[in-house]
Design a protein around this motif. Structure first.
Motif, mmCIF file in Angstrom:
data_model
loop_
_atom_site.group_PDB
_atom_site.id
_atom_site.type_symbol
_atom_site.label_atom_id
_atom_site.label_comp_id
_atom_site.label_asym_id
_atom_site.label_seq_id
_atom_site.Cartn_x
_atom_site.Cartn_y
_atom_site.Cartn_z
ATOM 1 N N MET A 1 0.834 -1.202 0.000
ATOM 2 C CA MET A 1 0.000 0.000 0.000
ATOM 3 C C MET A 1 0.870 1.254 0.000
ATOM 4 S SD MET A 1 -3.069 1.053 2.542
ATOM 5 C CE MET A 1 -3.915 -0.494 2.333
ATOM 6 N N LEU A 2 1.948 1.185 0.743
ATOM 7 C CA LEU A 2 2.876 2.304 0.802
ATOM 8 C C LEU A 2 3.461 2.568 -0.589
ATOM 9 C CD1 LEU A 2 3.802 3.967 3.244
ATOM 10 C CD2 LEU A 2 5.856 2.610 3.295
ATOM 11 N N ARG B 1 2.038 2.043 -3.452
ATOM 12 C CA ARG B 1 1.064 2.705 -4.323
ATOM 13 C C ARG B 1 0.978 4.192 -3.983
ATOM 14 N NH1 ARG B 1 -2.394 -1.864 -3.629
ATOM 15 N NH2 ARG B 1 -4.009 -0.667 -2.587
ATOM 16 N N GLN B 2 1.125 4.481 -2.711
ATOM 17 C CA GLN B 2 0.955 5.865 -2.283
ATOM 18 C C GLN B 2 2.145 6.755 -2.603
ATOM 19 O OE1 GLN B 2 -0.233 4.438 1.674
ATOM 20 N NE2 GLN B 2 -1.621 6.159 1.618
ATOM 21 N N THR B 3 3.314 6.172 -2.704
ATOM 22 C CA THR B 3 4.497 6.996 -2.931
ATOM 23 C C THR B 3 4.625 7.442 -4.385
ATOM 24 O OG1 THR B 3 5.766 4.958 -3.112
ATOM 25 C CG2 THR B 3 5.912 6.153 -1.041
ATOM 26 N N ARG B 4 3.758 6.941 -5.236
ATOM 27 C CA ARG B 4 3.861 7.283 -6.662
ATOM 28 C C ARG B 4 3.901 8.781 -6.910
ATOM 29 N NH1 ARG B 4 -0.782 3.698 -9.279
ATOM 30 N NH2 ARG B 4 -1.877 5.011 -7.806
ATOM 31 N N ASP B 5 3.059 9.516 -6.207
ATOM 32 C CA ASP B 5 2.932 10.935 -6.508
ATOM 33 C C ASP B 5 3.573 11.849 -5.462
ATOM 34 O OD1 ASP B 5 1.439 10.236 -8.764
ATOM 35 O OD2 ASP B 5 -0.351 10.019 -7.533
ATOM 36 N N LEU B 6 4.331 11.275 -4.559
ATOM 37 C CA LEU B 6 4.927 12.106 -3.514
ATOM 38 C C LEU B 6 6.235 12.742 -3.977
ATOM 39 C CD1 LEU B 6 4.503 10.010 -0.240
ATOM 40 C CD2 LEU B 6 3.179 11.983 -0.971
ATOM 41 N N SER B 7 6.570 13.878 -3.388
ATOM 42 C CA SER B 7 7.850 14.519 -3.686
ATOM 43 C C SER B 7 8.966 13.715 -3.027
ATOM 44 C CB SER B 7 7.854 15.938 -3.128
ATOM 45 O OG SER B 7 7.799 15.891 -1.713
#
Lengths: 139, 77
Positions: free
Chosen positions: A108-109, A111-117
């Motif tokens: 899940m982490l 998937r979430q880091t895809r759009d993070l700076s």
């Protein structure tokens, strides 16, 4: 293989672009996957579509996401790759991540880091490292 | 701070795009990190929401709490 309005490139264009980045001709590239030069050419010209299994193999070979290869997304790197790029200047954090990434519950982490700076990614991994140092088993 | 035997929480200096993080450590504890730059009300809201989430879903997934409490599990693909 075009399938979306916002898609900038076709699968064939992406495949050709990635192959040429590696300075390989169609023959050399085809050999790796047991495919003829004409098969590669037909993929690149969008005349034929490879199997999903082959698309996955291509993506793994180029180290890009399948969405990127298919032209669905412009996000080129896999989440793991993106995270590693963000940590490249912090050796300790980088090695910590290399160990942590083996955990299955990080999906899940990912998937979430895809759009993070990069800054946000470093914060997340620093938090995880701090917890493991203070509470976890990876001291 | 300890909320129950296996749940801890702290306030952290996260970038604005991250409201919080729930991390399930290798020892089997939940750690909630909340962005200290949020308003007190928002911090409470995030904490309560995450506690309910842990309590009800018994998740062992790690996740980032983004703007408007969005989770990637709600995303497609």
């Amino acid at each position: 293989m075009k399938g979306g309005e916002n898609m900038e490139k076709t699968f064939g264009e992406r495949l050709k672009e990635l192959r040429m980045e590696l300075d390989m001709d169609q023959d050399e590239f085809g050999e790796i996957f047991n495919k003829s030069k004409s098969s590669i050419s037909s993929y690149e010209n969008n005349k034929r579509v490879p199997s999903l299994e082959l698309v996955k193999k291509f993506a793994e070979y180029f180290n890009v996401t399948t969405d990127y290869l298919l032209g669905i997304s412009d996000v080129r790197f896999s989440p793991d790759e993106k995270i590693k790029n963000a940590l490249i200047n912090d050796r300790e954090l980088y090695y910590f991540w290399e160990e942590t990434v083996k955990r299955e519950d990080l999906k899940m982490l990912f998937r979430q880091t895809r759009d993070l700076s990069d800054e946000a990614i470093r914060s997340v991994v620093q938090f995880m490292q701090m917890i493991e140092k203070e509470h976890g088993g990876n001291k | 701070m300890v909320l129950r035997d296996d749940v801890f929480y702290t306030y952290e200096e996260f970038p604005n795009e991250i409201w919080g993080i729930v991390y399930y450590c290798t020892e089997g504890h939940y750690h909630i990190g909340i962005n200290k730059n949020l308003t007190i009300e928002k911090q409470k809201e995030v904490l309560q929401h995450e506690l309910n989430h842990i309590k009800n879903d018994c998740t062992t997934n790690n996740y980032i709490i983004g703007m408007d409490m969005q989770y990637s599990e709600l995303e497609t693909g």
